[in-house]
Structures are given as structure tokens and as C-alpha cells.
Design a protein around this motif. Structure first.
Motif, short mmCIF file in Angstrom:
data_model
loop_
_atom_site.label_atom_id
_atom_site.label_comp_id
_atom_site.label_asym_id
_atom_site.label_seq_id
_atom_site.Cartn_x
_atom_site.Cartn_y
_atom_site.Cartn_z
N VAL A 32 0.85 -1.20 0.00
CA VAL A 32 0.00 0.00 0.00
C VAL A 32 0.88 1.24 0.00
O VAL A 32 0.65 2.19 -0.76
N ASN A 33 1.91 1.24 0.81
CA ASN A 33 2.85 2.35 0.87
C ASN A 33 3.57 2.52 -0.47
O ASN A 33 3.73 3.64 -0.95
N SER A 43 -3.98 6.03 0.95
CA SER A 43 -3.49 4.87 1.70
C SER A 43 -4.19 4.77 3.05
O SER A 43 -4.49 3.67 3.52
#
Length: 70
Positions: A32-33, A43
Motif C-alpha cells: 500500500v505504501n 493509503s
């Protein structure tokens, strides 16, 4: 009330979240990062949705128990 489609969708999202946390734990890779940036609005929304899916799945315990008891 038939919630089978919703249950499968939420379960899929929770599994994807669990895989992401597994990658974080084993390899220090946060997908996700990497894709959306470090704690951007997007995010944070993704993490929140995954958390809400996990909370919804707690209700699965009661429904499974009811189904097993007839």
C-alpha cells in the motif's frame, strides 16, 4: 437477508490486507505504501477500509455458530 456476496467481497479485502501485513512482517515490504505513498489520504482510506472489513468479519462468528446449531 442474503449477504453472501458482501461477505465474500469483505473477506477478499481482508485477505488482501492480511497478505500485505505478512509481506510487512516477513520482508519489510508495504505494498500500500509503495503504490499509494506513505500515509497519503488514499493509503489511509485503504487501511481504514481493511480495518472495517476485519470488524465486519467478527460478525461471521455469530452467523457460523447459528448455522451450525441449526
Amino acid at each position: 437477508m442474503n449477504t453472501k456476496g458482501l461477505d465474500y467481497t469483505i473477506l477478499t479485502i481482508a485477505i488482501i490486507g492480511a497478505i500485505n501485513w505478512g509481506l510487512v512482517g516477513f520482508f519489510k515490504i508495504d505494498l500500500v505504501n509503495m503504490i499509494f505513498g506513505n500515509m497519503t489520504i488514499i493509503s489511509r482510506v485503504i487501511y481504514a477500509v481493511i480495518g472495517l472489513c476485519g470488524l465486519y468479519l467478527v460478525s461471521l462468528y455469530g452467523r457460523v455458530t447459528n448455522a451450525l446449531n441449526g
